[in-house]
Design a protein around this motif. Structure first.
Motif: not given
Length: 351
Positions: A73, A75-76, A110, A112-113, A123-125, A127, A277
């Protein structure tokens, strides 16, 4: 070929009466180099170790997605999960199976998502990206880069080394500041530990308080020492990275066919894939995917121009997406109007 080493004193026993061994720290190991002829070359060995680090769970059909462990990912920074479903089998008008399947899915999201969603957290998106999109892009990048290497090798070498120098210059400044800051903190902790020892001996600091502070200082010091080792290794790797372009050129020359993306090709060429994303602000879904190749990283090389047939196909897909958006919007508005009319009719009947 990768020379084999013999490592002694990895473990020890506190007493000859003790049957249990404890691990020594790596600095206490004794390493004897080049003790045996290598079986495989170093790059193959390192590739296999990286594959083994990631769990590859097979599907019900027994196949494994070779991209797992390589997709991240943007972003995270977490790895992305692979989700696959077989879909359902179509049936004819008499209800007989046709052998054709639909709604099969193979994509990455993702982690985390996905984990947060199962706990009803944000949390996060997502992706979300389809696996076939990644594979097509990978083959295109590998093919374009390899073609550029074979046709313009000297220019490619200069491009890689220039990009590496620019990247290292910007990263080195930040790493150097962090390294200096952490080394300074380690010296401060040595002074603090010495001081609390003296205060404890002189009775200025209780034993309980002394043990608590000592444990905190030593924990922080150990973490900093590990961080400093990692930073110093990064600096040492910079020179090696500058020479890696030769390894990539050698890898390209080992391949003669780039018409199909194979599993060995993925493991040998790809370092990581970073997924951003999707951006839908323009009406079209645009998603950036960064491909980092082994030895050379993320490198912009001239991509082949689209043929008239490919341009025509892209234009057809664009018109189809626009038609689908219009159709779905009108369908939503129609269903919304029907729901509102139905609710209005029920409310008037109640009155």
């Amino acid at each position: 070929m990768r020379p084999l080493y013999t490592v002694n004193f990895r473990t020890k026993k506190e007493s000859y009466k003790d049957k249990h061994s404890v691990h020594n720290s790596p600095e206490d190991w004794v390493i004897f180099e080049n003790t045996q002829e290598a079986i495989v070359d170093e790059e193959t060995w390192l590739t296999v170790q990286k594959i083994r680090e990631t769990k590859h769970r097979p599907t019900k059909k027994g196949d494994i997605n070779p991209l797992t462990g390589l997709v991240y990912c943007a972003d995270c920074g977490a790895k992305m999960f692979n989700h696959r479903t077989g879909g359902y089998e179509k049936r004819d008008k008499d209800g007989n199976p046709t052998g054709k399947y639909t709604n099969a899915q193979d994509n990455y999201t993702c982690s985390t998502y996905s984990k947060a969603k199962s706990k009803f957290e944000n949390r996060c998106t997502q992706h979300h990206v389809r696996t076939d999109v990644i594979r097509d892009l990978l083959l295109e990048v590998i093919k374009a880069t390899s073609t550029y290497v074979m046709e313009h090798e000297s220019e490619f070498i200069e491009k890689v080394r220039s990009a590496t120098e620019l990247q290292q210059e910007s990263e080195a400044k930040a790493l150097k500041k962090r390294l200096s800051r952490e080394q300074k903190r380690i010296k401060e902790l040595n002074t603090l530990i010495k001081k609390i020892y003296e205060d404890n001996v002189n009775g200025k600091l209780s034993d309980k308080r002394f043990e608590m502070l000592l444990a905190d200082y030593e924990t922080e010091q150990n973490e900093l020492e590990l961080s400093v080792d990692a930073l110093e290794k990064t600096f040492n790797d910079y020179q090696e990275n500058a020479d890696n372009v030769d390894k990539f050129i050698e890898l390209v020359h080992r391949y003669t066919d780039f018409t199909e993306l194979t599993t060995p090709m993925i493991h040998e060429f790809v370092d990581k894939i970073v997924v951003h994303e999707a951006d839908k602000s323009t009406g079209d879904r645009i998603q950036q995917i960064d491909i980092y190749l082994k030895y050379v990283g993320k490198l912009d090389v001239p991509m082949p121009e689209l043929t008239p047939e490919q341009i025509k196909e892209e234009d057809r897909k664009r018109r189809k997406r626009a038609w689908n958006r219009t159709y779905m919007r009108r369908k939503y508005e129609r269903e919304k109007a029907e729901r509102e009319a139905k609710e209005k009719g029920l409310s008037e009947a109640v009155r």
